[in-house]
Structures are given as C-alpha cells and as structure tokens.
Design an enzyme around this catalytic site. Structure first.
Site, PDB file in Angstrom:
ATOM      1  N   LYS A  83      84.592 -31.688  -0.354  1.00 31.56           N
ATOM      2  CA  LYS A  83      83.810 -31.725   0.874  1.00 31.56           C
ATOM      3  C   LYS A  83      84.228 -30.702   1.923  1.00 31.56           C
ATOM      4  CE  LYS A  83      81.018 -34.379   1.959  1.00 31.56           C
ATOM      5  NZ  LYS A  83      81.138 -35.796   2.296  1.00 31.56           N
TER       6      LYS A  83
ATOM      7  N   GLN B 170      82.255 -44.876  44.521  1.00 29.22           N
ATOM      8  CA  GLN B 170      83.498 -44.425  43.885  1.00 29.22           C
ATOM      9  C   GLN B 170      83.313 -44.306  42.369  1.00 29.22           C
ATOM     10  OE1 GLN B 170      87.383 -45.526  45.504  1.00 29.22           O
ATOM     11  NE2 GLN B 170      87.693 -46.670  43.616  1.00 29.22           N
TER      12      GLN B 170
ATOM     13  N   ASN C 202      84.472 -40.838  53.865  1.00 27.97           N
ATOM     14  CA  ASN C 202      83.101 -40.829  53.336  1.00 27.97           C
ATOM     15  C   ASN C 202      82.507 -39.416  53.293  1.00 27.97           C
ATOM     16  OD1 ASN C 202      83.534 -43.527  53.270  1.00 27.97           O
ATOM     17  ND2 ASN C 202      82.065 -44.077  54.873  1.00 27.97           N
TER      18      ASN C 202
ATOM     19  N   GLU D 214      77.972 -32.215  14.263  1.00 28.66           N
ATOM     20  CA  GLU D 214      77.751 -33.666  14.209  1.00 28.66           C
ATOM     21  C   GLU D 214      78.301 -34.348  15.457  1.00 28.66           C
ATOM     22  OE1 GLU D 214      79.032 -35.512  10.449  1.00 28.66           O
ATOM     23  OE2 GLU D 214      78.737 -33.564   9.541  1.00 28.66           O
TER      24      GLU D 214
ATOM     25  N   LYS E 283      82.434 -40.878  39.901  1.00 31.07           N
ATOM     26  CA  LYS E 283      83.291 -39.782  39.430  1.00 31.07           C
ATOM     27  C   LYS E 283      83.467 -39.708  37.927  1.00 31.07           C
ATOM     28  CE  LYS E 283      85.217 -39.815  43.855  1.00 31.07           C
ATOM     29  NZ  LYS E 283      84.282 -40.926  44.131  1.00 31.07           N
TER      30      LYS E 283
ATOM     31  N   SER F 297      87.414 -33.897   3.543  1.00 26.32           N
ATOM     32  CA  SER F 297      87.440 -35.344   3.388  1.00 26.32           C
ATOM     33  C   SER F 297      88.791 -35.746   2.840  1.00 26.32           C
ATOM     34  CB  SER F 297      86.324 -35.761   2.429  1.00 26.32           C
ATOM     35  OG  SER F 297      86.628 -37.013   1.851  1.00 26.32           O
TER      36      SER F 297
ATOM     37  N   HIS G 118      56.870 -30.977  10.831  1.00 30.48           N
ATOM     38  CA  HIS G 118      57.058 -32.258  10.110  1.00 30.48           C
ATOM     39  C   HIS G 118      58.105 -32.131   9.003  1.00 30.48           C
ATOM     40  CE1 HIS G 118      53.201 -33.323  12.041  1.00 30.48           C
ATOM     41  NE2 HIS G 118      52.830 -32.116  11.664  1.00 30.48           N
TER      42      HIS G 118
END
Ligand code: ARG
Length: 465
Positions: A290, A329, A117, A297, A332, A284, A163
């Site tokens: 792309k 325990q 402990n 992200e 962890k 992509s 905004h």
C-alpha cells in the site's frame, strides 16, 4: 485601595466577599488558549499608551515606563520564560499584572479609558488581519504551483467527467486551471473580508465609550486600521468579521476538499492518472503493497472541522443581547483552529502540487473509452446543416452500434458511419480524434491548449501584481 490587583489576587477582588472556586476559575479562564494573542495585545496596548500620553491623559514618563516594561515582557514571552497564570484568567490580565510588577504605577495607568472588551476585540482584529495576509500569500503560492502544473500539461489529454461518466476530452492543464480560478476567488473573498476586519474597536471601552479625551483616529493610524468602529456597542460585541473570515476559510477548505477527492480517485490504481510523491503518502502496517494518499484524505476530513468552527461561531453569536457577553470568549478556539488548519493545509498543498506526477498514457486510454468525442460528431453534423436534436439522435444510434461492435466511433468505417447520416464525409475523422476535439474548443474559458496557455498567461499576470 484600588481594585486593580488587590492583594486578594483577581483584578476585581475588592468587590467580592469570597474567592472564586477553583473549578470556576478553570472554567472561566482563557489564558491557555488566548495567550496566542500576546503579541497583538502588546501592540494594541502600546498604541493605546502612546495616545494616552499624546493626549496628556498619562505622563510622558509613565508612557516611557510602559514601553520599557512591554519590551521586557515581549522578550520574556519570546524566550518562553513568561509565567502564564491561570489565576489571572486571560492574556490581557497576565500581561498587565506583569507590567505592573515591572514598572509599578505606570503599569496600573495603562488601562485608563479602556476595557478588556474593546481590548480583546482589537486583538482579534489584529490577529485575523495578519492571518488573512498569510493566507492570501499561501493561496497565491498554491495557485502558482497549480499553474506550473497546468503549463507542463497544457496539451495532456484526459477525459472530462460529468456524473463521474466520461463526458468530453479536456486537457489536464485546463483541469488544474479550474482550481486556480476557485482559489483566486478565495483570495478575493479574504481580501474583501479584510476591509471589514480592519477597523479599530479601541475607545469603545466597556460598551459606551469613555469620559477621557481620547483620540481614536490616532490609535487607528498607529495600528494600521483603515477606520474606527463607529458605534461603541457594536465595536465590543459583534464578531461578524471573524465569522466572515471563517466562512471564507470554509470555502477554501471546500475547494481543497474537492481537489483532494479527485487526487484520491486519480491515484487509485484502478484509475492511475497520477502519482503523488512518497513524502506526502504513507504505507500500511499490514499490507506491504500500500501507498496511501493520506494528505488529501486528511484535508478532506479536516474540511469538516473548519465547517464546524464556522457553525460554532454563528451559533455563539446568535443569541447574544448587546453588548459584550462572556460567551464571546468562546470565539477564539474555533477561530484559531480555522487559521491553523487552513494555513497548514495550504502550505502542504502548495508543496504537494510539485510532487504530482501525471501519467498521460493512462489519461489518454481513459479518454478513448466512453465515446468522449460523441458531441464533436453531433456538432459536425450540425455544421453540415442537420438540426442539433436530429444530430444528437443520429450520434446516439452510432454510439449504440459501437457498443455492440465493441469499438470506438473513430474506429468505424466511413460506410458504416454514413448509415447514421449521409452527411458524414471523410473529413469526420479529424473531428473524432481527441486532439481535434480539444483544439476545437477554442474560445475564452475553453479547453483548447491555445486557450489554456492564454489563461496561464493571465493568471501569471495576476500573481505578479
Ligand atoms: N477573555 C475575555 C474574552 O475573551 C476578555 C474580555 C473579558 N471582558 C469581561 N468583561 N469579562 O472575551
């Protein structure tokens, strides 16, 4: 016969009449995740053994044997040849069993005056302390990289938003320095949490302390702790220090996630403020055109799991009576996950900051839309004696007229502008330029390039400390 590692296998076998079922063994074992604590476990054991010998609780010969055995175990672990056994439940019992195989009775004496402990509580504190030190360095390197970017763009004008609407012109350098401040507070939080992490639980034993004449201060000194934990029940049972660390980690990720959100928006072709180097992006499988900002992200997404780790730990702790319970325990995996996620994320972001290409023309074009200098015109009228509310109204009417005429405030003729206030003179055009607007915010914390450079110097001073 001693209960330790009797021939039935488990450390406590002597007390039991039947072996633990395989399912329960698997359910209660932690070795496959807590073996990550092996090196700090050995460090803690060596400090404990050294103290036991210094206090005459074990012999110098036993101490030497323990050191010899632990050195071998270390090299076995480093070489990957150490055999981790589920049957031995956790990292502590695996190492102790191997020690006993290697050095016999001396190994069996190591656990004198100690319990798993206080042992595991010590291990986690050593682990978190070193994670904090790594994270502080990474945060400072990210701050350094963002400061470099700020310096290159101390004069680069972009629209500042509220905004998500164009509000006032700012410099990109100023924008970067906002994150440098946030990550600076993250450094402070980590360093502050470290003070409460850096205390020694060993000596608390199972929960009440031990009957042996131990010297806790000696162990604390050996392990570099600032102090000992002053209550044995608290020492073995609370994990608030780990929770605090995870909370600080969650805030790091919250800042990373805000920044990621901006990087994603800025890289969208509709905005086009920045480009991120190819090595941080992916394409992509279907759309050949792309180039996706995957890293920011993913970091935004991973922020959620770090929040989850924090929630898990808080919930783990809330129902536990004193002192140690096996629930602990479960501390962890969330803790390790937070460390891994924060460390990897900071490492990548520090590198990625150098891979950001700023597109000043796109930023400038955006700043010229949306009447970013309207507040400057209102301030101009106030300086000519008009009360601010009246100035605000006059400029609002001018903006409406610009909307109808599809032009910017700076493109209106002086005569037309004077329709909204006769106080307007031909000195107004200096105020309506983007450069004039940012340069005028010339006080500590303002966006004027002069102030951005002063802020950079201040941060560089902190980073050099
Ligand atoms: N593997 C345990 C943990 O992570 C070590 C302490 C076990 N103590 C006990 N009394 N069962 O917490």
């Amino acid at each position: 016969m001693t209960a330790q590692f009797s021939n039935k296998g488990e450390a406590w076998s002597a007390r039991f009449s039947e072996p633990v079922s395989d399912l329960v063994k698997r359910y209660t074992a932690s070795v496959f995740f807590d073996k990550r604590l092996a090196m700090v476990d050995i460090e803690g054991s060596l400090a404990h053994a050294e103290m036991l010998a210094a206090q005459g609780i074990i012999s110098a010969a036993d101490h030497a044997e323990i050191e010899r055995g632990m050195a071998q175990i270390k090299s076995e672990i480093e070489a990957g040849s150490f055999e981790w056994l589920l049957d031995l439940e956790d990292v502590h019992l695996n190492i102790e069993k191997r020690l006993t195989e290697l050095v016999g009775d001396a190994g069996k004496r190591l656990h004198t005056g100690r319990s798993r402990n206080d042992q595991v509580a010590t291990d986690i504190r050593l682990y978190v302390r070193s994670a904090i030190d790594d994270i502080v360095l990474l945060l400072q390197s990210l701050r350094g990289a963002l400061t470099d970017l700020a310096e290159q763009h101390a004069d680069t004008i972009m629209p500042g938003f509220t905004h998500m609407q164009v509000a006032q012109p700012i410099t990109f350098g100023h924008h970067m320095l906002a994150y440098v401040e946030m990550f600076g507070r993250d450094v402070e939080r980590m360093q502050d949490a470290r003070k409460r992490v850096n205390r020694l639980p060993l000596g608390a034993a199972a929960l009440a302390g031990t009957t042996f004449p131990i010297d806790r201060e000696r162990v604390a000194r050996t392990l570099g702790f600032d102090d000992v934990c002053h209550n044995s029940l608290d020492a073995v049972s609370d994990r608030d220090f780990a929770i605090e660390f995870c909370a600080a980690g969650a805030l790091v990720m919250m800042h990373i996630s805000r920044m990621s959100e901006e990087l994603v928006i800025w890289m969208s072709p509709r905005v086009g403020f920045i480009d991120i180097a190819d090595r941080f992006c992916t394409g992509s499988s279907i759309m050949p055109q792309k180039k996706n900002p995957d890293v920011p992200e993913l970091a935004r997404g991973k922020t959620g799991r770090v929040y989850g780790d924090l929630m898990g730990l808080l919930t783990l702790m809330k129902g536990q009576p004193l002192a140690y319970n096996k629930d602990n325990q479960e501390d962890k995996e969330p803790l390790f996950d937070t460390v891994d996620t924060v460390v990897d994320t900071l490492r990548i972001f520090a590198d990625m900051a150098g891979g950001i290409t700023v597109k000043p023309e796109a930023m400038r074009a955006a700043a010229l839309q949306g009447y970013a200098t309207a507040t400057d015109l209102a301030d101009y009228l106030v300086k000519k004696g008009l009360p601010f509310r009246d100035a605000h109204e006059a400029v609002a009417r001018a903006v409406r007229a610009c909307d109808d005429a599809k032009c910017d405030l700076s493109e209106m003729s002086l005569e037309r502008l004077r329709d909204f206030s006769p106080l307007i003179g031909d000195d107004v055009f200096a105020v309506l330029t983007l450069e004039g607007s940012v340069a005028a915010r010339d006080h500590v914390g303002g966006t004027a390039p002069r102030q951005v450079r002063a802020a950079i110097a201040r941060v560089r001073g902190q980073l050099a400390d």
